[in-house]
Motif scaffolding. Structure first.
Motif, short mmCIF file in Angstrom:
data_model
loop_
_atom_site.label_atom_id
_atom_site.label_comp_id
_atom_site.label_asym_id
_atom_site.label_seq_id
_atom_site.Cartn_x
_atom_site.Cartn_y
_atom_site.Cartn_z
N TRP A 24 0.80 -1.15 -0.04
CA TRP A 24 -0.22 0.03 -0.17
C TRP A 24 0.70 1.33 -0.12
CZ3 TRP A 24 -4.38 0.50 4.10
CH2 TRP A 24 -5.41 1.71 3.58
N GLU A 25 1.86 1.13 0.65
CA GLU A 25 2.65 2.26 0.97
C GLU A 25 3.84 2.57 -0.27
OE1 GLU A 25 4.17 3.20 4.88
OE2 GLU A 25 5.85 4.39 4.20
N ARG A 26 4.05 1.39 -0.95
CA ARG A 26 5.30 1.61 -1.79
C ARG A 26 4.90 1.16 -3.22
NH1 ARG A 26 10.06 2.06 -0.53
NH2 ARG A 26 10.80 0.63 -1.94
N GLY A 27 3.57 0.38 -3.36
CA GLY A 27 3.25 0.07 -4.74
C GLY A 27 3.84 -1.17 -5.00
N GLN A 29 5.44 -2.89 -7.90
CA GLN A 29 6.90 -2.91 -8.29
C GLN A 29 7.92 -2.71 -7.41
OE1 GLN A 29 8.02 -3.16 -12.34
NE2 GLN A 29 6.24 -1.87 -12.94
N ALA A 30 7.62 -1.39 -6.52
CA ALA A 30 8.83 -0.99 -5.83
C ALA A 30 9.19 -1.66 -4.69
CB ALA A 30 8.53 0.61 -5.53
N ASP A 35 12.17 -5.77 1.28
CA ASP A 35 11.13 -4.99 1.84
C ASP A 35 10.17 -5.90 2.62
OD1 ASP A 35 12.21 -2.42 1.06
OD2 ASP A 35 10.99 -2.66 -0.86
N VAL A 110 -5.82 1.94 -6.88
CA VAL A 110 -5.42 3.15 -7.68
C VAL A 110 -4.06 3.44 -8.03
CG1 VAL A 110 -5.61 5.55 -8.32
CG2 VAL A 110 -7.65 4.29 -7.45
N LEU A 111 -3.26 3.20 -6.81
CA LEU A 111 -1.68 3.80 -6.66
C LEU A 111 -0.70 2.63 -6.94
CD1 LEU A 111 -2.45 6.15 -3.71
CD2 LEU A 111 -2.02 6.93 -6.27
N ALA A 112 -1.38 1.43 -6.56
CA ALA A 112 -0.10 0.49 -6.35
C ALA A 112 0.37 -0.09 -7.60
CB ALA A 112 -0.54 -1.05 -5.54
N PRO A 114 -0.57 1.53 -11.49
CA PRO A 114 -1.46 2.26 -12.39
C PRO A 114 -1.35 1.83 -13.87
CG PRO A 114 0.22 3.67 -11.55
CD PRO A 114 0.35 2.30 -10.97
N ARG A 176 -2.15 11.70 -2.05
CA ARG A 176 -0.51 11.30 -1.92
C ARG A 176 -0.10 12.66 -2.34
NH1 ARG A 176 2.03 5.98 -1.36
NH2 ARG A 176 0.26 4.96 -0.38
N GLN B 29 9.85 4.08 -13.19
CA GLN B 29 10.54 2.90 -12.87
C GLN B 29 10.75 1.74 -13.63
OE1 GLN B 29 11.51 2.12 -8.79
NE2 GLN B 29 9.53 3.00 -8.19
N LEU B 111 0.52 9.27 -14.05
CA LEU B 111 0.80 7.93 -14.18
C LEU B 111 2.33 7.43 -13.89
CD1 LEU B 111 -1.46 7.29 -17.08
CD2 LEU B 111 -2.16 6.80 -14.74
N PRO B 114 3.25 7.88 -9.47
CA PRO B 114 2.45 8.25 -8.58
C PRO B 114 2.66 8.11 -7.17
CG PRO B 114 1.78 6.29 -9.26
CD PRO B 114 2.85 6.53 -10.17
N ILE B 115 3.71 7.28 -6.75
CA ILE B 115 4.13 6.92 -5.38
C ILE B 115 5.69 7.34 -5.31
CG2 ILE B 115 4.63 5.22 -3.50
CD1 ILE B 115 2.02 3.97 -4.47
N PRO B 116 5.97 8.32 -4.39
CA PRO B 116 7.28 8.60 -4.29
C PRO B 116 7.98 7.52 -3.16
CG PRO B 116 5.80 10.05 -2.81
CD PRO B 116 5.03 9.15 -3.43
N VAL B 117 9.04 6.90 -3.71
CA VAL B 117 9.53 5.79 -3.09
C VAL B 117 11.06 6.07 -3.18
CG1 VAL B 117 8.08 4.02 -2.81
CG2 VAL B 117 9.44 4.21 -4.88
N ARG B 118 11.97 5.51 -2.16
CA ARG B 118 13.54 5.47 -2.11
C ARG B 118 13.80 5.96 -3.57
NH1 ARG B 118 14.48 0.60 -0.78
NH2 ARG B 118 12.84 0.46 0.85
N GLU B 119 13.79 5.03 -4.73
CA GLU B 119 14.36 5.33 -5.92
C GLU B 119 14.05 6.14 -6.57
OE1 GLU B 119 12.56 2.80 -4.21
OE2 GLU B 119 12.90 0.89 -5.29
N ILE B 173 -6.70 7.82 -14.89
CA ILE B 173 -6.53 6.59 -14.69
C ILE B 173 -7.76 6.00 -15.40
CG2 ILE B 173 -7.30 4.97 -12.31
CD1 ILE B 173 -4.95 6.65 -11.89
#
Lengths: 218, 218
Positions: A24-27, A29-30, A35, A110-112, A114, A176, B29, B111, B114-119, B173
């Motif tokens: 949920w937090e990272r999606g 693929q990431a 993790d 929606v976010l994990a 898209p 987000r 990514q 698209l 959408p999620i900011p993660v480390r990388e 979306i």
DNA sequence: ATGTTTCTGTGCCGCCTGACACATAAATAA
DNA sequence: TTATTTATGTGTCAGGCGGCACAGAAACAT
């Protein structure tokens, strides 16, 4: 049905909840296997033994998500007495859930993932199907409103569902982006400001059909 | 200003366009260096020499994207004579762009990350800033409408901008979910159905003035 | 010609990915 | 006990990742 061999040393449901949190937090693929092992407190062979693969673990997590977080959506659409209230409460409760600081912002579906790409297309298509289901639930609720008489008979239920599901998905991006609950509520209020023009049975807006039904007041 | 050394063997802008296409279709990514080298027709050292890194290449691609695809948004907001028409045309043109089969569906800035993660947090934050800019452009346009008198003086411009930017993001979306242009237009029509309640001067709400307005219909 | 600058292709780096083999540990069944 | 079943931790696999060293090639200036 106690197992025959060595018992599992971790709580399968508890670990799944932890995995859900990471996805949920990272999606999708990431989120890496490390993790997951870090969050779930088990090593990757245990993950593979218990859930099959990263992809299957994710899909189980999505099922858990829709069964818990999605409960409010279905309940609002089912239990509110008019379509207008149903959509209003549905949006409001989702906005509140998206802004809840106890969980990651926005909606997992929606976010994990898209964009469907080679490595995750199965997962992304799965999430797209979840979104389509929500859209259809909204359409069904509007249709029921037509039957119940609280929605104009010639209202375009699929179009209305399209609009409100777009708003719902937009709320996830917005959440987000750091917009807090009051902002999300303003977005919901904006969306509901369209209701009378789209669905209200009164003739006061567009169509000169004559009869005045009940005024939806909320 | 011919260079001193060996001239570049590829067209830098053309290669950037190709890179934009890949990022747009696959996201940040999920786009690998080998995806880029294949699409751009050059080897990775040439990419690093010309653009710096995958991240800098992406940001250049985003700049190109906002300068080209984003042009319609800014033009609609600038040139339409009322705030209502400005927002209507802005949404309609974006819907048309999202559904254009010549380009990937939906908006790159929504698209691609959408999620900011480390990388990729730098990239995702960059995109969030782009989205915030669009939201602010809408707000400015509503404020101008208040000054021009075509928007109610006590209208909540930030809230209106929040709502319409949520719809705009939701369209991306929806477009990736396979909804074609007519569906996106229905979503836009739904959003514009809220306009009178949110922003119209009180006179034009109470009185059916008889359609000197442009009808938002696609 | 020679030197300088810049770009290009080959090849490779260390790192991390998802996935799993293997031997060991811990339970039940006989 | 012994056999069977299942879960665990260690260790590792092949492959892809982003990034770059290096030497050669192609333009310029002198």
């Amino acid at each position: 049905m106690a197992g025959r061999g060595r018992p599992r040393a971790f709580d399968r449901d508890e670990a799944l909840r932890k995995a859900l949190g990471v996805f949920w937090e990272r999606g999708y693929q990431a989120t890496s296997m490390s993790d997951l092992t870090a969050a779930m407190g088990i090593n990757s062979p245990s993950i593979y033994a218990a859930y099959g693969s990263k992809e299957k673990l994710f899909k189980e997590a999505v099922t858990l998500y829709t069964a818990t977080e999605g409960r409010y959506t279905r309940r609002a659409l089912d239990e509110q007495s008019t379509a207008r209230e149903a959509v209003t409460v549905m949006l409001q409760e989702n906005a509140a859930a998206y802004a809840d600081p106890a969980t990651p912002a926005g909606c997992l579906t929606v976010l994990a993932a898209p964009i469907p790409v080679r490595e995750n297309s199965s997962v992304a298509v799965h999430l797209a199907r979840m979104r389509a289901e929500v859209r259809d639930l909204i359409r069904q609720r509007v249709d029921r409103g037509i039957k119940d008489g609280d929605v104009r008979p010639d209202a375009d239920a699929p179009a209305i569902a399209l609009f409100y599901s777009a708003v719902l998905n937009g709320l996830s991006i917005q959440s987000r982006d750091g917009v807090a609950l009051p902002g999300l509520q303003q977005t919901v209020a904006g969306a509901m400001a369209a209701w009378d023009a789209l669905a209200a049975p009164s003739a006061s807006v567009a169509e000169p059909t004559g009869g005045t039904f009940g005024e939806p007041e909320g």
